[in-house]
Design a protein around this motif. Structure first.
Motif, PDB file in Angstrom:
ATOM      1  N   ILE A   2       0.834  -1.204   0.000  1.00  0.00           N
ATOM      2  CA  ILE A   2       0.000   0.000   0.000  1.00  0.00           C
ATOM      3  C   ILE A   2       0.870   1.255   0.000  1.00  0.00           C
ATOM      4  O   ILE A   2       0.614   2.214  -0.758  1.00  0.00           O
ATOM      5  N   ALA A   3       1.904   1.253   0.844  1.00  0.00           N
ATOM      6  CA  ALA A   3       2.811   2.399   0.863  1.00  0.00           C
ATOM      7  C   ALA A   3       3.509   2.565  -0.482  1.00  0.00           C
ATOM      8  O   ALA A   3       3.671   3.689  -0.976  1.00  0.00           O
ATOM      9  N   THR A   4       3.899   1.466  -1.090  1.00  0.00           N
ATOM     10  CA  THR A   4       4.560   1.528  -2.403  1.00  0.00           C
ATOM     11  C   THR A   4       3.622   2.067  -3.467  1.00  0.00           C
ATOM     12  O   THR A   4       4.024   2.874  -4.324  1.00  0.00           O
ATOM     13  N   LEU A   5       2.362   1.652  -3.434  1.00  0.00           N
ATOM     14  CA  LEU A   5       1.400   2.122  -4.434  1.00  0.00           C
ATOM     15  C   LEU A   5       1.145   3.622  -4.301  1.00  0.00           C
ATOM     16  O   LEU A   5       1.084   4.341  -5.304  1.00  0.00           O
ATOM     17  N   ILE A   6       0.995   4.098  -3.064  1.00  0.00           N
ATOM     18  CA  ILE A   6       0.754   5.533  -2.869  1.00  0.00           C
ATOM     19  C   ILE A   6       1.946   6.351  -3.360  1.00  0.00           C
ATOM     20  O   ILE A   6       1.788   7.356  -4.086  1.00  0.00           O
ATOM     21  N   LEU A   7       3.144   5.931  -2.997  1.00  0.00           N
ATOM     22  CA  LEU A   7       4.339   6.653  -3.431  1.00  0.00           C
ATOM     23  C   LEU A   7       4.546   6.536  -4.939  1.00  0.00           C
ATOM     24  O   LEU A   7       5.003   7.476  -5.580  1.00  0.00           O
ATOM     25  N   THR A   8       4.209   5.374  -5.512  1.00  0.00           N
ATOM     26  CA  THR A   8       4.328   5.206  -6.965  1.00  0.00           C
ATOM     27  C   THR A   8       3.415   6.179  -7.696  1.00  0.00           C
ATOM     28  O   THR A   8       3.815   6.808  -8.686  1.00  0.00           O
ATOM     29  N   LEU A   9       2.182   6.307  -7.221  1.00  0.00           N
ATOM     30  CA  LEU A   9       1.238   7.226  -7.847  1.00  0.00           C
ATOM     31  C   LEU A   9       1.760   8.659  -7.803  1.00  0.00           C
ATOM     32  O   LEU A   9       1.760   9.363  -8.819  1.00  0.00           O
ATOM     33  N   LEU A  10       2.222   9.090  -6.647  1.00  0.00           N
ATOM     34  CA  LEU A  10       2.682  10.470  -6.496  1.00  0.00           C
ATOM     35  C   LEU A  10       3.956  10.729  -7.289  1.00  0.00           C
ATOM     36  O   LEU A  10       4.056  11.715  -8.045  1.00  0.00           O
ATOM     37  N   ASP A  71       4.195   0.449  17.214  1.00  0.00           N
ATOM     38  CA  ASP A  71       5.056   1.635  17.214  1.00  0.00           C
ATOM     39  C   ASP A  71       5.100   2.203  15.796  1.00  0.00           C
ATOM     40  O   ASP A  71       5.780   1.641  14.932  1.00  0.00           O
ATOM     41  N   PRO A  72       4.373   3.292  15.501  1.00  0.00           N
ATOM     42  CA  PRO A  72       4.365   3.841  14.140  1.00  0.00           C
ATOM     43  C   PRO A  72       5.747   4.216  13.619  1.00  0.00           C
ATOM     44  O   PRO A  72       6.065   3.985  12.447  1.00  0.00           O
ATOM     45  N   ALA A  73       6.590   4.796  14.473  1.00  0.00           N
ATOM     46  CA  ALA A  73       7.930   5.194  14.031  1.00  0.00           C
ATOM     47  C   ALA A  73       8.778   3.964  13.685  1.00  0.00           C
ATOM     48  O   ALA A  73       9.464   3.932  12.657  1.00  0.00           O
ATOM     49  N   ALA A  74       8.715   2.943  14.532  1.00  0.00           N
ATOM     50  CA  ALA A  74       9.460   1.714  14.246  1.00  0.00           C
ATOM     51  C   ALA A  74       8.893   0.993  13.032  1.00  0.00           C
ATOM     52  O   ALA A  74       9.632   0.346  12.285  1.00  0.00           O
ATOM     53  N   TRP A  75       7.581   1.094  12.830  1.00  0.00           N
ATOM     54  CA  TRP A  75       6.963   0.495  11.632  1.00  0.00           C
ATOM     55  C   TRP A  75       7.520   1.131  10.364  1.00  0.00           C
ATOM     56  O   TRP A  75       7.904   0.428   9.424  1.00  0.00           O
ATOM     57  N   LEU A  76       7.575   2.465  10.325  1.00  0.00           N
ATOM     58  CA  LEU A  76       8.157   3.156   9.167  1.00  0.00           C
ATOM     59  C   LEU A  76       9.611   2.757   8.978  1.00  0.00           C
ATOM     60  O   LEU A  76      10.085   2.583   7.850  1.00  0.00           O
ATOM     61  N   HIS A  77      10.331   2.636  10.083  1.00  0.00           N
ATOM     62  CA  HIS A  77      11.738   2.254  10.017  1.00  0.00           C
ATOM     63  C   HIS A  77      11.907   0.860   9.441  1.00  0.00           C
ATOM     64  O   HIS A  77      12.863   0.592   8.689  1.00  0.00           O
ATOM     65  N   SER A  78      11.001  -0.051   9.775  1.00  0.00           N
ATOM     66  CA  SER A  78      11.143  -1.442   9.335  1.00  0.00           C
ATOM     67  C   SER A  78      10.731  -1.652   7.881  1.00  0.00           C
ATOM     68  O   SER A  78      11.214  -2.585   7.241  1.00  0.00           O
ATOM     69  N   ILE A  79       9.826  -0.817   7.363  1.00  0.00           N
ATOM     70  CA  ILE A  79       9.373  -1.018   5.975  1.00  0.00           C
ATOM     71  C   ILE A  79      10.071  -0.089   4.988  1.00  0.00           C
ATOM     72  O   ILE A  79       9.785  -0.160   3.781  1.00  0.00           O
ATOM     73  N   ALA A  80      10.971   0.768   5.450  1.00  0.00           N
ATOM     74  CA  ALA A  80      11.596   1.754   4.561  1.00  0.00           C
ATOM     75  C   ALA A  80      12.345   1.080   3.416  1.00  0.00           C
ATOM     76  O   ALA A  80      12.113   1.376   2.234  1.00  0.00           O
ATOM     77  N   LEU A  81      13.259   0.175   3.735  1.00  0.00           N
ATOM     78  CA  LEU A  81      14.047  -0.483   2.690  1.00  0.00           C
ATOM     79  C   LEU A  81      13.194  -1.376   1.789  1.00  0.00           C
ATOM     80  O   LEU A  81      13.371  -1.354   0.565  1.00  0.00           O
ATOM     81  N   PRO A  82      12.270  -2.200   2.318  1.00  0.00           N
ATOM     82  CA  PRO A  82      11.410  -2.980   1.415  1.00  0.00           C
ATOM     83  C   PRO A  82      10.584  -2.110   0.470  1.00  0.00           C
ATOM     84  O   PRO A  82      10.425  -2.450  -0.708  1.00  0.00           O
ATOM     85  N   VAL A  83      10.065  -0.992   0.965  1.00  0.00           N
ATOM     86  CA  VAL A  83       9.275  -0.108   0.109  1.00  0.00           C
ATOM     87  C   VAL A  83      10.147   0.487  -0.992  1.00  0.00           C
ATOM     88  O   VAL A  83       9.748   0.550  -2.166  1.00  0.00           O
ATOM     89  N   ILE A  84      11.348   0.919  -0.640  1.00  0.00           N
ATOM     90  CA  ILE A  84      12.245   1.491  -1.646  1.00  0.00           C
ATOM     91  C   ILE A  84      12.614   0.445  -2.695  1.00  0.00           C
ATOM     92  O   ILE A  84      12.675   0.740  -3.894  1.00  0.00           O
ATOM     93  N   ALA A  85      12.843  -0.794  -2.258  1.00  0.00           N
ATOM     94  CA  ALA A  85      13.191  -1.861  -3.195  1.00  0.00           C
ATOM     95  C   ALA A  85      12.085  -2.099  -4.219  1.00  0.00           C
ATOM     96  O   ALA A  85      12.347  -2.314  -5.410  1.00  0.00           O
ATOM     97  N   LEU A  86      10.838  -2.071  -3.779  1.00  0.00           N
ATOM     98  CA  LEU A  86       9.714  -2.236  -4.697  1.00  0.00           C
ATOM     99  C   LEU A  86       9.414  -0.963  -5.470  1.00  0.00           C
ATOM    100  O   LEU A  86       8.908  -1.005  -6.595  1.00  0.00           O
ATOM    101  N   LEU A  87       9.719   0.176  -4.869  1.00  0.00           N
ATOM    102  CA  LEU A  87       9.312   1.459  -5.439  1.00  0.00           C
ATOM    103  C   LEU A  87      10.106   1.827  -6.682  1.00  0.00           C
ATOM    104  O   LEU A  87       9.552   2.402  -7.626  1.00  0.00           O
ATOM    105  N   ILE A  88      11.386   1.508  -6.711  1.00  0.00           N
ATOM    106  CA  ILE A  88      12.254   1.974  -7.799  1.00  0.00           C
ATOM    107  C   ILE A  88      11.767   1.472  -9.154  1.00  0.00           C
ATOM    108  O   ILE A  88      11.566   2.247 -10.096  1.00  0.00           O
ATOM    109  N   GLY A  89      11.580   0.185  -9.281  1.00  0.00           N
ATOM    110  CA  GLY A  89      11.112  -0.355 -10.553  1.00  0.00           C
ATOM    111  C   GLY A  89       9.696   0.055 -10.884  1.00  0.00           C
ATOM    112  O   GLY A  89       9.367   0.306 -12.051  1.00  0.00           O
ATOM    113  N   SER A  90       8.839   0.150  -9.866  1.00  0.00           N
ATOM    114  CA  SER A  90       7.452   0.537 -10.100  1.00  0.00           C
ATOM    115  C   SER A  90       7.354   1.965 -10.613  1.00  0.00           C
ATOM    116  O   SER A  90       6.640   2.248 -11.587  1.00  0.00           O
TER     117      SER A  90
END
Length: 212
Positions: A2-10, A71-90
């Motif tokens: 979901i985070a990847t899709l929102i960032l991909t759209l923007l 923990d919202p801050a730790a959640w963002l910290h834990s998904i940052a790299l996976p989101v970036i990995a999916l985001l670049i190609g998308s």
């Protein structure tokens, strides 16, 4: 996803429109980066991100997941790299299609007519050009949404994330047929829903796509 899709759209809309409107060296740089981003698989990007930002520069955790409710801050910290990995190609694939669609619409007669009537460039771009270019953009975003399922299988394994990709891999290795069949069913429903939502959004934004 979901985070990847929102960032991909923007990001894809911003990059594609900027490259199409300004052109020149900026467009060439964007084209080079988007081709490079689309050519490199997500799992290779994920491994590179782990080495760069989890081992060499320990800014993010290499593995693990923290729930948003814990923990919202730790959640963002834990998904940052996976989101970036999916985001670049998308973003690379979507931005390329949006750029081409905007360039195609900008060369049409009705855009030249509106520009000749004195309509400012900003309203012309956002009210007319983007609406007419929304069809290819929504199509590629729908395809990227479906493609994220395949990328998530590798990314979840690399970052040890609990998700449908890791569940599918584990169930296939253990021969758990009912779970595998359930994942296939969920994936099929997901693909159908994404295609339906893409067609509905295209019809809402572009009157030419509507059928009587």
């Amino acid at each position: 996803m979901i985070a990847t899709l929102i960032l991909t759209l923007l990001l894809s809309v911003a990059i594609g429109v900027t490259a199409a409107v300004y052109g020149g060296w900026l467009d060439r740089v964007f084209q080079f980066l988007t081709v490079l981003g689309a050519a490199v698989p997500a799992f290779i990007i994920a491994v590179g991100l782990v080495f760069a930002f989890a081992i060499a520069l320990p800014l993010f955790p290499a593995t693990g997941y923290v729930a948003l409710s814990d923990d919202p801050a730790a959640w963002l910290h834990s998904i940052a790299l996976p989101v970036i990995a999916l985001l670049i190609g998308s973003v690379a694939s979507a931005a390329t299609q949006i750029r081409g669609a905007v360039l195609d619409v900008q060369g049409r007669d009705f855009v030249r007519t509106l520009r000749a009537r004195g309509i400012p460039e900003r309203p012309l771009l956002f009210r007319h050009v983007l609406r007419s270019a929304s069809g290819p953009g929504l199509t590629v975003l729908s395809l990227q949404t479906i493609a994220l399922l395949g990328g998530a299988v590798f990314v979840e394994q690399i970052f040890a994330l609990p998700g449908i990709g890791q569940l599918a891999n584990t169930s296939a290795q253990q021969g758990d047929v009912p779970i595998v069949m359930g994942i296939v069913l969920v994936t099929i429903v997901f693909v159908l829903v994404v295609n339906l939502l893409g067609d509905l959004a295209n019809a809402a934004l572009n009157p030419k796509a509507r059928t009587r």
